[in-house]
Write a protein that holds these residues in place. Structure first.
Motif, PDB file in Angstrom:
ATOM      1  N   ASN A 118       2.114 -13.018  -1.509  1.00 40.67           N
ATOM      2  CA  ASN A 118       2.575 -11.657  -1.301  1.00 40.67           C
ATOM      3  C   ASN A 118       1.556 -10.673  -1.877  1.00 40.67           C
ATOM      4  OD1 ASN A 118       4.180  -9.449  -0.717  1.00 40.67           O
ATOM      5  ND2 ASN A 118       5.498  -9.719  -2.486  1.00 40.67           N
ATOM      6  N   PHE A 119       1.499  -9.493  -1.289  1.00 38.79           N
ATOM      7  CA  PHE A 119       0.695  -8.397  -1.807  1.00 38.79           C
ATOM      8  C   PHE A 119       1.195  -7.120  -1.150  1.00 38.79           C
ATOM      9  CE2 PHE A 119      -3.298  -6.162  -2.932  1.00 38.79           C
ATOM     10  CZ  PHE A 119      -3.360  -6.552  -4.251  1.00 38.79           C
ATOM     11  N   THR A 120       0.776  -5.990  -1.640  1.00 38.33           N
ATOM     12  CA  THR A 120       1.286  -4.697  -1.205  1.00 38.33           C
ATOM     13  C   THR A 120       1.290  -4.513   0.307  1.00 38.33           C
ATOM     14  OG1 THR A 120       0.345  -3.803  -3.234  1.00 38.33           O
ATOM     15  CG2 THR A 120       1.046  -2.216  -1.577  1.00 38.33           C
ATOM     16  N   HIS A 121       0.214  -4.885   0.975  1.00 39.20           N
ATOM     17  CA  HIS A 121       0.056  -4.627   2.409  1.00 39.20           C
ATOM     18  C   HIS A 121       0.579  -5.760   3.293  1.00 39.20           C
ATOM     19  CE1 HIS A 121      -3.409  -6.999   1.231  1.00 39.20           C
ATOM     20  NE2 HIS A 121      -3.438  -7.425   2.471  1.00 39.20           N
ATOM     21  N   ARG A 122       1.115  -6.807   2.710  1.00 40.85           N
ATOM     22  CA  ARG A 122       1.576  -7.958   3.481  1.00 40.85           C
ATOM     23  C   ARG A 122       3.072  -7.859   3.753  1.00 40.85           C
ATOM     24  NH1 ARG A 122      -2.093 -12.144   0.002  1.00 40.85           N
ATOM     25  NH2 ARG A 122      -4.063 -11.498   0.968  1.00 40.85           N
ATOM     26  N   ILE A 123       3.456  -8.316   4.929  1.00 43.91           N
ATOM     27  CA  ILE A 123       4.846  -8.254   5.372  1.00 43.91           C
ATOM     28  C   ILE A 123       5.406  -9.672   5.410  1.00 43.91           C
ATOM     29  CG2 ILE A 123       6.410  -7.549   7.243  1.00 43.91           C
ATOM     30  CD1 ILE A 123       4.804  -5.216   5.929  1.00 43.91           C
ATOM     31  N   GLY A 126       9.171 -14.681   6.927  1.00 43.71           N
ATOM     32  CA  GLY A 126      10.066 -15.834   6.853  1.00 43.71           C
ATOM     33  C   GLY A 126       9.343 -17.107   6.461  1.00 43.71           C
ATOM     34  N   GLN A 127      10.129 -18.115   6.084  1.00 38.63           N
ATOM     35  CA  GLN A 127       9.627 -19.444   5.743  1.00 38.63           C
ATOM     36  C   GLN A 127       8.558 -19.401   4.647  1.00 38.63           C
ATOM     37  OE1 GLN A 127       8.756 -21.977   9.164  1.00 38.63           O
ATOM     38  NE2 GLN A 127       9.911 -20.574  10.459  1.00 38.63           N
ATOM     39  N   GLN A 128       8.691 -18.456   3.718  1.00 39.44           N
ATOM     40  CA  GLN A 128       7.780 -18.294   2.581  1.00 39.44           C
ATOM     41  C   GLN A 128       6.363 -17.913   3.009  1.00 39.44           C
ATOM     42  OE1 GLN A 128       8.187 -21.890   0.244  1.00 39.44           O
ATOM     43  NE2 GLN A 128      10.363 -21.537  -0.064  1.00 39.44           N
ATOM     44  N   VAL A 129       6.253 -17.171   4.098  1.00 37.13           N
ATOM     45  CA  VAL A 129       4.959 -16.784   4.661  1.00 37.13           C
ATOM     46  C   VAL A 129       4.922 -15.270   4.864  1.00 37.13           C
ATOM     47  CG1 VAL A 129       3.404 -17.050   6.656  1.00 37.13           C
ATOM     48  CG2 VAL A 129       4.685 -19.021   5.798  1.00 37.13           C
ATOM     49  N   TYR A 130       3.738 -14.697   4.650  1.00 36.63           N
ATOM     50  CA  TYR A 130       3.486 -13.274   4.824  1.00 36.63           C
ATOM     51  C   TYR A 130       2.416 -13.079   5.892  1.00 36.63           C
ATOM     52  CZ  TYR A 130       5.922 -12.931   0.401  1.00 36.63           C
ATOM     53  OH  TYR A 130       6.865 -13.015  -0.573  1.00 36.63           O
ATOM     54  N   ALA A 131       2.507 -11.979   6.620  1.00 37.25           N
ATOM     55  CA  ALA A 131       1.492 -11.599   7.604  1.00 37.25           C
ATOM     56  C   ALA A 131       0.556 -10.588   6.958  1.00 37.25           C
ATOM     57  CB  ALA A 131       2.155 -11.005   8.841  1.00 37.25           C
ATOM     58  N   ASP A 132      -0.737 -10.852   7.074  1.00 32.68           N
ATOM     59  CA  ASP A 132      -1.771  -9.997   6.501  1.00 32.68           C
ATOM     60  C   ASP A 132      -2.535  -9.343   7.648  1.00 32.68           C
ATOM     61  OD1 ASP A 132      -4.059 -10.298   3.795  1.00 32.68           O
ATOM     62  OD2 ASP A 132      -4.458  -9.208   5.634  1.00 32.68           O
ATOM     63  N   LEU A 133      -2.331  -8.041   7.853  1.00 34.58           N
ATOM     64  CA  LEU A 133      -3.100  -7.316   8.856  1.00 34.58           C
ATOM     65  C   LEU A 133      -4.544  -7.275   8.369  1.00 34.58           C
ATOM     66  CD1 LEU A 133      -3.310  -5.628  11.426  1.00 34.58           C
ATOM     67  CD2 LEU A 133      -2.666  -3.630  10.050  1.00 34.58           C
ATOM     68  N   THR A 134      -5.406  -8.053   9.002  1.00 37.37           N
ATOM     69  CA  THR A 134      -6.770  -8.271   8.515  1.00 37.37           C
ATOM     70  C   THR A 134      -7.781  -7.349   9.178  1.00 37.37           C
ATOM     71  OG1 THR A 134      -6.214 -10.555   8.020  1.00 37.37           O
ATOM     72  CG2 THR A 134      -8.550 -10.053   8.242  1.00 37.37           C
ATOM     73  N   GLY A 140     -13.730  -0.137  20.627  1.00 38.90           N
ATOM     74  CA  GLY A 140     -14.576  -1.216  21.113  1.00 38.90           C
ATOM     75  C   GLY A 140     -14.994  -2.258  20.100  1.00 38.90           C
ATOM     76  N   CYS A 141     -14.454  -2.196  18.885  1.00 40.60           N
ATOM     77  CA  CYS A 141     -14.821  -3.211  17.892  1.00 40.60           C
ATOM     78  C   CYS A 141     -13.702  -3.379  16.867  1.00 40.60           C
ATOM     79  CB  CYS A 141     -16.138  -2.862  17.207  1.00 40.60           C
ATOM     80  SG  CYS A 141     -16.102  -1.329  16.276  1.00 40.60           S
ATOM     81  N   PHE A 142     -13.817  -4.424  16.086  1.00 40.98           N
ATOM     82  CA  PHE A 142     -12.858  -4.633  15.006  1.00 40.98           C
ATOM     83  C   PHE A 142     -13.242  -3.777  13.819  1.00 40.98           C
ATOM     84  CE2 PHE A 142     -11.963  -8.592  17.324  1.00 40.98           C
ATOM     85  CZ  PHE A 142     -10.586  -8.498  17.381  1.00 40.98           C
ATOM     86  N   GLN A 143     -12.231  -3.227  13.174  1.00 38.51           N
ATOM     87  CA  GLN A 143     -12.420  -2.396  11.991  1.00 38.51           C
ATOM     88  C   GLN A 143     -11.804  -3.114  10.790  1.00 38.51           C
ATOM     89  OE1 GLN A 143     -13.977   0.696  12.256  1.00 38.51           O
ATOM     90  NE2 GLN A 143     -14.227   0.262  14.433  1.00 38.51           N
ATOM     91  N   SER A 144     -12.561  -3.179   9.722  1.00 42.64           N
ATOM     92  CA  SER A 144     -12.052  -3.744   8.472  1.00 42.64           C
ATOM     93  C   SER A 144     -11.119  -2.741   7.805  1.00 42.64           C
ATOM     94  CB  SER A 144     -13.201  -4.062   7.522  1.00 42.64           C
ATOM     95  OG  SER A 144     -14.069  -4.994   8.102  1.00 42.64           O
ATOM     96  N   LEU A 145     -10.265  -3.262   6.978  1.00 39.65           N
ATOM     97  CA  LEU A 145      -9.338  -2.444   6.193  1.00 39.65           C
ATOM     98  C   LEU A 145      -9.687  -2.620   4.721  1.00 39.65           C
ATOM     99  CD1 LEU A 145      -6.369  -3.572   8.377  1.00 39.65           C
ATOM    100  CD2 LEU A 145      -7.310  -1.256   8.311  1.00 39.65           C
ATOM    101  N   PRO A 146      -9.187  -1.777   3.840  1.00 44.79           N
ATOM    102  CA  PRO A 146      -9.568  -1.894   2.425  1.00 44.79           C
ATOM    103  C   PRO A 146      -9.315  -3.282   1.837  1.00 44.79           C
ATOM    104  CG  PRO A 146      -8.415   0.169   2.795  1.00 44.79           C
ATOM    105  CD  PRO A 146      -8.326  -0.617   4.080  1.00 44.79           C
ATOM    106  N   TRP A 147      -8.353  -4.019   2.350  1.00 47.46           N
ATOM    107  CA  TRP A 147      -7.991  -5.328   1.812  1.00 47.46           C
ATOM    108  C   TRP A 147      -8.554  -6.501   2.620  1.00 47.46           C
ATOM    109  CZ3 TRP A 147      -4.457  -1.624   3.389  1.00 47.46           C
ATOM    110  CH2 TRP A 147      -4.004  -1.775   4.710  1.00 47.46           C
ATOM    111  N   THR A 148      -9.299  -6.228   3.675  1.00 48.36           N
ATOM    112  CA  THR A 148      -9.842  -7.306   4.507  1.00 48.36           C
ATOM    113  C   THR A 148     -10.700  -8.238   3.658  1.00 48.36           C
ATOM    114  OG1 THR A 148      -9.818  -5.899   6.474  1.00 48.36           O
ATOM    115  CG2 THR A 148     -11.275  -7.820   6.525  1.00 48.36           C
ATOM    116  N   TYR A 149     -10.460  -9.541   3.804  1.00 47.09           N
ATOM    117  CA  TYR A 149     -11.261 -10.535   3.078  1.00 47.09           C
ATOM    118  C   TYR A 149     -12.743 -10.324   3.384  1.00 47.09           C
ATOM    119  CZ  TYR A 149      -6.882 -13.115   2.403  1.00 47.09           C
ATOM    120  OH  TYR A 149      -5.605 -13.480   2.062  1.00 47.09           O
TER     121      TYR A 149
END
Length: 177
Positions: A118-123, A126-134, A140-149
């Motif tokens: 879990n972390f602030t930006h993760r949702i 269920g099933q003890q799993v969180y989704a991390d918008l990465t 036209g391209c992917f943009q990183s977010l402040p928390w992107t690995y």
């Protein structure tokens, strides 16, 4: 008022981190058995942006990305994460992971990873799993977010994900016919 609709299917993309590249062959076989045919495979990327896994897996780690042919219901992400955790356990040695497996979903708008942490930006999904918008797709391209690995900020991984997105677009169009 919004009216609930089923989500558009997503492309399953799994990152595999190993020290021994030969280990990737049986790991990929297990993943193929669990999730179907592998559609695209990235070249090897050095995993050097963080030392997070070194205490468990050692140094000189490598990442390979796999995209799967079958489009999937995004609601299955938690189940997929638990299945990849079980596959990681199949390859334990002395109670240490030899493979780290990170499943994610790619759609036209975003790339989301599954995690058990879990972390602030993760949702919680269920099933003890969180989704991390990465990553988000804009202009036209992917943009990183402040928390992107850190490794997902790298051009080589984002370029691979762009090629997967192009294939995903064709797959969605074909499925609509």
């Amino acid at each position: 008022m919004s009216h609930p609709r089923p989500p558009v299917p997503a492309k399953l993309v799994i990152g595999v981190i190993v020290r021994d590249k030969k280990l990737a062959i049986p790991v990929c076989d297990h993943l193929g058995g669990a999730f179907g045919d592998i559609d695209m495979i990235s070249p090897w990327f050095p995993f050097k942006d963080t030392a997070y896994y070194e205490s468990e897996m050692g140094e000189d780690l490598h990442r390979r990305m796999l995209a799967f042919k079958q489009l999937i219901d995004p609601g299955r992400l938690a189940w997929i994460k638990n299945r990849t955790n079980a596959i990681e356990n199949d390859f334990l040695e002395n109670n240490r992971r030899r493979a780290n497996i990170d499943p994610g979903l790619l759609t036209h708008e975003r790339f989301v990873l599954a995690t058990g942490k879990n972390f602030t930006h993760r949702i919680y999904i269920g099933q003890q799993v969180y989704a991390d918008l990465t990553l988000i797709y804009q202009q036209g391209c992917f943009q990183s977010l402040p928390w992107t690995y850190p490794d997902y900020r790298r051009t080589n991984i984002q370029d691979f994900l762009l090629s997967v997105r192009k294939k995903y677009t064709r797959d969605i169009q074909t499925a609509a016919l």
